[in-house]
Design a protein around this motif. Structure first.
Motif, PDB file in Angstrom:
ATOM      1  N   PHE A 148       0.829  -1.212   0.000  1.00 31.51           N
ATOM      2  CA  PHE A 148       0.000   0.000   0.000  1.00 31.51           C
ATOM      3  C   PHE A 148       0.859   1.257   0.000  1.00 31.51           C
ATOM      4  CE2 PHE A 148      -2.334   3.249   2.481  1.00 31.51           C
ATOM      5  CZ  PHE A 148      -3.378   3.471   1.601  1.00 31.51           C
ATOM      6  N   ASP A 149       1.979   1.214   0.732  1.00 29.15           N
ATOM      7  CA  ASP A 149       2.894   2.362   0.755  1.00 29.15           C
ATOM      8  C   ASP A 149       3.474   2.628  -0.627  1.00 29.15           C
ATOM      9  OD1 ASP A 149       4.811   4.257   2.273  1.00 29.15           O
ATOM     10  OD2 ASP A 149       6.174   2.884   1.216  1.00 29.15           O
ATOM     11  N   ARG A 150       3.883   1.562  -1.331  1.00 26.22           N
ATOM     12  CA  ARG A 150       4.424   1.729  -2.682  1.00 26.22           C
ATOM     13  C   ARG A 150       3.339   2.223  -3.644  1.00 26.22           C
ATOM     14  NH1 ARG A 150       8.639   3.388  -2.564  1.00 26.22           N
ATOM     15  NH2 ARG A 150       7.816   3.932  -0.514  1.00 26.22           N
ATOM     16  N   PHE A 151       2.107   1.774  -3.456  1.00 34.37           N
ATOM     17  CA  PHE A 151       1.007   2.220  -4.312  1.00 34.37           C
ATOM     18  C   PHE A 151       0.767   3.712  -4.157  1.00 34.37           C
ATOM     19  CE2 PHE A 151      -3.572   3.230  -4.102  1.00 34.37           C
ATOM     20  CZ  PHE A 151      -3.887   3.159  -5.450  1.00 34.37           C
ATOM     21  N   VAL A 152       0.760   4.194  -2.914  1.00 30.47           N
ATOM     22  CA  VAL A 152       0.532   5.623  -2.682  1.00 30.47           C
ATOM     23  C   VAL A 152       1.717   6.441  -3.196  1.00 30.47           C
ATOM     24  CG1 VAL A 152       0.127   7.385  -0.918  1.00 30.47           C
ATOM     25  CG2 VAL A 152      -0.966   5.144  -0.711  1.00 30.47           C
ATOM     26  N   ALA A 153       2.949   5.934  -3.001  1.00 28.66           N
ATOM     27  CA  ALA A 153       4.131   6.692  -3.402  1.00 28.66           C
ATOM     28  C   ALA A 153       4.232   6.855  -4.908  1.00 28.66           C
ATOM     29  CB  ALA A 153       5.387   5.996  -2.870  1.00 28.66           C
ATOM     30  N   ILE A 154       3.789   5.868  -5.678  1.00 28.56           N
ATOM     31  CA  ILE A 154       3.935   5.917  -7.139  1.00 28.56           C
ATOM     32  C   ILE A 154       2.680   6.465  -7.811  1.00 28.56           C
ATOM     33  CG2 ILE A 154       4.261   4.485  -9.197  1.00 28.56           C
ATOM     34  CD1 ILE A 154       6.074   2.702  -7.554  1.00 28.56           C
ATOM     35  N   CYS A 155       1.529   6.052  -7.346  1.00 34.19           N
ATOM     36  CA  CYS A 155       0.278   6.466  -8.000  1.00 34.19           C
ATOM     37  C   CYS A 155      -0.229   7.816  -7.491  1.00 34.19           C
ATOM     38  CB  CYS A 155      -0.794   5.408  -7.799  1.00 34.19           C
ATOM     39  SG  CYS A 155      -0.373   3.806  -8.517  1.00 34.19           S
ATOM     40  N   HIS A 156       0.080   8.176  -6.234  1.00 33.35           N
ATOM     41  CA  HIS A 156      -0.367   9.453  -5.670  1.00 33.35           C
ATOM     42  C   HIS A 156       0.814  10.134  -4.968  1.00 33.35           C
ATOM     43  CE1 HIS A 156      -4.525   8.209  -6.448  1.00 33.35           C
ATOM     44  NE2 HIS A 156      -4.196   7.046  -5.903  1.00 33.35           N
ATOM     45  N   PRO A 157       1.842  10.516  -5.695  1.00 31.93           N
ATOM     46  CA  PRO A 157       3.055  11.071  -5.054  1.00 31.93           C
ATOM     47  C   PRO A 157       2.820  12.396  -4.346  1.00 31.93           C
ATOM     48  CG  PRO A 157       3.175  11.312  -7.434  1.00 31.93           C
ATOM     49  CD  PRO A 157       1.973  10.472  -7.158  1.00 31.93           C
ATOM     50  N   LEU A 158       1.914  13.238  -4.861  1.00 32.77           N
ATOM     51  CA  LEU A 158       1.687  14.545  -4.237  1.00 32.77           C
ATOM     52  C   LEU A 158       0.954  14.429  -2.905  1.00 32.77           C
ATOM     53  CD1 LEU A 158       0.687  16.615  -7.410  1.00 32.77           C
ATOM     54  CD2 LEU A 158       2.926  16.409  -6.316  1.00 32.77           C
ATOM     55  N   ARG A 159       0.211  13.364  -2.720  1.00 32.92           N
ATOM     56  CA  ARG A 159      -0.548  13.195  -1.475  1.00 32.92           C
ATOM     57  C   ARG A 159       0.103  12.162  -0.554  1.00 32.92           C
ATOM     58  NH1 ARG A 159      -6.421  11.594  -3.150  1.00 32.92           N
ATOM     59  NH2 ARG A 159      -6.632  11.731  -0.870  1.00 32.92           N
ATOM     60  N   TYR A 160       1.345  11.796  -0.868  1.00 35.72           N
ATOM     61  CA  TYR A 160       1.991  10.712  -0.114  1.00 35.72           C
ATOM     62  C   TYR A 160       2.183  11.064   1.362  1.00 35.72           C
ATOM     63  CZ  TYR A 160       5.543   7.357   1.360  1.00 35.72           C
ATOM     64  OH  TYR A 160       6.225   6.391   2.043  1.00 35.72           O
ATOM     65  N   LYS A 161       2.738  12.244   1.649  1.00 37.10           N
ATOM     66  CA  LYS A 161       2.992  12.612   3.038  1.00 37.10           C
ATOM     67  C   LYS A 161       1.708  12.823   3.824  1.00 37.10           C
ATOM     68  CE  LYS A 161       7.550  14.682   2.351  1.00 37.10           C
ATOM     69  NZ  LYS A 161       8.393  15.908   2.545  1.00 37.10           N
ATOM     70  N   ALA A 162       0.681  13.282   3.159  1.00 38.09           N
ATOM     71  CA  ALA A 162      -0.589  13.498   3.858  1.00 38.09           C
ATOM     72  C   ALA A 162      -1.277  12.181   4.194  1.00 38.09           C
ATOM     73  CB  ALA A 162      -1.514  14.368   3.009  1.00 38.09           C
ATOM     74  N   ILE A 163      -1.158  11.199   3.281  1.00 33.28           N
ATOM     75  CA  ILE A 163      -1.825   9.914   3.519  1.00 33.28           C
ATOM     76  C   ILE A 163      -1.003   9.051   4.460  1.00 33.28           C
ATOM     77  CG2 ILE A 163      -2.621   7.787   2.434  1.00 33.28           C
ATOM     78  CD1 ILE A 163      -3.254   9.398  -0.069  1.00 33.28           C
ATOM     79  N   MET A 164       0.266   8.865   4.151  1.00 29.28           N
ATOM     80  CA  MET A 164       1.120   7.973   4.941  1.00 29.28           C
ATOM     81  C   MET A 164       1.792   8.752   6.076  1.00 29.28           C
ATOM     82  SD  MET A 164       0.492   5.184   3.478  1.00 29.28           S
ATOM     83  CE  MET A 164       1.618   4.174   4.405  1.00 29.28           C
ATOM     84  N   ASN A 165       1.001   9.281   6.970  1.00 33.81           N
ATOM     85  CA  ASN A 165       1.543   9.989   8.130  1.00 33.81           C
ATOM     86  C   ASN A 165       1.951   8.986   9.206  1.00 33.81           C
ATOM     87  OD1 ASN A 165      -0.918   9.697  10.078  1.00 33.81           O
ATOM     88  ND2 ASN A 165      -1.785  10.443   8.137  1.00 33.81           N
ATOM     89  N   PRO A 166       2.835   9.382  10.135  1.00 32.69           N
ATOM     90  CA  PRO A 166       3.305   8.437  11.162  1.00 32.69           C
ATOM     91  C   PRO A 166       2.196   7.825  12.001  1.00 32.69           C
ATOM     92  CG  PRO A 166       4.693  10.392  11.105  1.00 32.69           C
ATOM     93  CD  PRO A 166       3.541  10.671  10.202  1.00 32.69           C
ATOM     94  N   LYS A 167       1.155   8.591  12.286  1.00 36.24           N
ATOM     95  CA  LYS A 167       0.048   8.061  13.094  1.00 36.24           C
ATOM     96  C   LYS A 167      -0.647   6.911  12.385  1.00 36.24           C
ATOM     97  CE  LYS A 167      -4.149   9.494  15.517  1.00 36.24           C
ATOM     98  NZ  LYS A 167      -5.069  10.646  15.815  1.00 36.24           N
ATOM     99  N   LEU A 168      -0.900   7.057  11.090  1.00 37.25           N
ATOM    100  CA  LEU A 168      -1.543   5.994  10.331  1.00 37.25           C
ATOM    101  C   LEU A 168      -0.648   4.757  10.252  1.00 37.25           C
ATOM    102  CD1 LEU A 168      -3.863   4.998   8.529  1.00 37.25           C
ATOM    103  CD2 LEU A 168      -2.655   6.015   6.580  1.00 37.25           C
TER     104      LEU A 168
END
Length: 433
Positions: free
Chosen positions: A241-261
């Protein structure tokens, strides 16, 4: 006719064996002896001959009639097969068709008041009687034991120290404090725990030339193996899931994959794995085991333990297939869907360098996923398709030993950031000494 029936009664042998009864003297019945199984079965056999001549009863039905007869004789508040035992143990009153006997004179030696198939006359292999299992290992050849000991000891040391270096490198390098390496450090910790659950016991058994493992130890090993295998499964899904967000949604990566999540996902995976392991372990507690307690494996695996059970394992098998479908097929389907989206997004990148960089990021994870899921499903498919337990044990070595050992090499040799962090860590350690 009644007299003829009594002359055939085997209970006369019991009376003739008593000198006081044969002489016509009947002492006061201080405590009537226990009912002999031969006497009761003889009375019921004669009665059945008189009631239904020419129709012999089956042995099982004869014992059922004998228990009914003993229940009718004994003045007990509760009727059933154990009524005679309650009478002899609690009240101390004993009845005998042979007539009253002096205290201390009971049934003949070896003549039990219970039928042969009663559980008190059968060696039970249930929880109270099962004290240990025997782990046969990968081979019973004595000449191969030193080789297996050296091989697995070296694999265990490489796995522990390699994954420990990965954890220390990620913790010490601030550039690696990202969601991807956070999941990787957790994966390395789970690999250390998984190998430490299985290999040390195998090494101890080889060194001491003992194959035994206690019943609580076996169930504990099953619980921990299921916990850490399930947790590794969940972490691999998170990494996909992390690789999916990093490649498919790079601009929203830090907002989605925050440390709390990230921490919440690891905690959720841990809770699901623990509940799954406790469910299987508690269901295994209800099983009764036969006298054959040999496990053709180097650790207590749930599938092999279920094969040794004498009781009904239908519910256990249903539970295994259901949980495997939910926690195995569903996460794997999520990984496949994630990488389908990743491949379609990478193919849209115009430059060849960008495509290579994207695939190199996902390559290490794909190799680990293939090893883990390929060997994991191979174990269950091989155990269901073939009766050779040794083959499934060899396949189990892949996901319990080889995969945790290979993870540090896969993630470090193909990752420049990880290689740089490892060099800094090694130089720092050598400088401190």
């Amino acid at each position: 006719m009644a007299g003829a029936g009594r002359t055939q009664d085997p209970s006369r042998d019991c009376a003739a064996s008593d000198p006081e009864t044969a002489a016509g003297r009947h002492p006061a019945p201080e405590k009537a002896p226990m009912i002999c199984s031969s006497s009761v079965s003889g009375i019921m056999e004669n009665r059945d001959r008189r009631l239904a001549p020419g129709f012999p009863l089956t042995p099982l039905f004869q014992h059922q009639r004998m228990w009914l007869f003993s229940g009718l004789l004994a003045p007990l508040p509760v009727w059933g097969p154990h009524s005679l035992y309650r009478l002899s143990s609690q009240q101390g009153n004993r009845l005998s068709p042979c007539g009253p006997k002096p205290p201390g004179l009971h049934c003949a030696p070896g003549d039990s008041p219970f039928p042969p198939e009663h559980p008190r006359n059968v060696k039970s292999g249930n929880f109270s009687a099962t004290t240990e299992f025997l782990l046969l290992g990968l081979s019973e050849d004595p000449q191969l034991q030193p080789l297996l000991f050296c091989l697995f000891l070296s694999m265990y040391l490489v796995s522990v120290f390699g994954n420990l270096l990965i954890i220390l490198a990620i913790v010490c390098d601030s550039h690696l404090h990202t969601p991807m390496y956070f999941f990787l450090s957790n994966l390395s910790f789970v690999d250390i725990c998984l190998t430490s659950t299985t290999i040390p016991k195998m090494l101890v058994n080889i060194q001491t030339q003992s194959k035994s493992i206690s019943y609580p130890g076996c169930l504990t090993q099953i619980c921990f193996v299921l916990t850490f295998a399930g947790l590794e499964n969940g972490i691999l899904v998170m990494m996909a899931f992390d690789r999916f967000v990093a490649i498919c949604h790079p601009l929203r990566y830090k907002a989605i994959m925050n440390p709390k999540l990230c921490r919440l996902l690891v905690l959720l995976s841990f809770l699901i794995s623990v509940l799954d392991a406790l469910l299987h372990t508690l269901m295994a507690l209800r099983l009764s085991f036969c006298t054959d307690l040999e496990i053709p494996h180097f650790f207590c695996e749930l599938a092999h333990v279920l094969k040794l059970a004498c009781s009904d394992i239908f519910i256990n098998n249903i539970l295994v297939y259901l949980v495997t479908s939910l926690l195995g097929v569903v996460p794997l389907s999520g990984i496949i869907i994630s990488y389908t989206q990743i491949v379609s997004s990478v193919l849209k990148i115009p430059s060849a360098g960008g495509k290579y960089k994207a695939f190199s990021i996902c390559g290490s994870h794909l190799i680990v996923v293939s090893l883990f899921y390929g060997t994991g499903f191979g174990v269950y498919l091989s155990s269901a398709a073939t009766h050779s337990s040794r083959k499934s044990a060899i396949v189990s070595v892949m996901y319990t030993v080889v995969t945790p050992m290979m993870n540090p090499f896969i993630y470090s040799l193909r990752n420049k950031d990880m290689m740089g962090a490892l060099r800094k860590l090694i130089s720092r350690i050598s400088a401190s000494h």
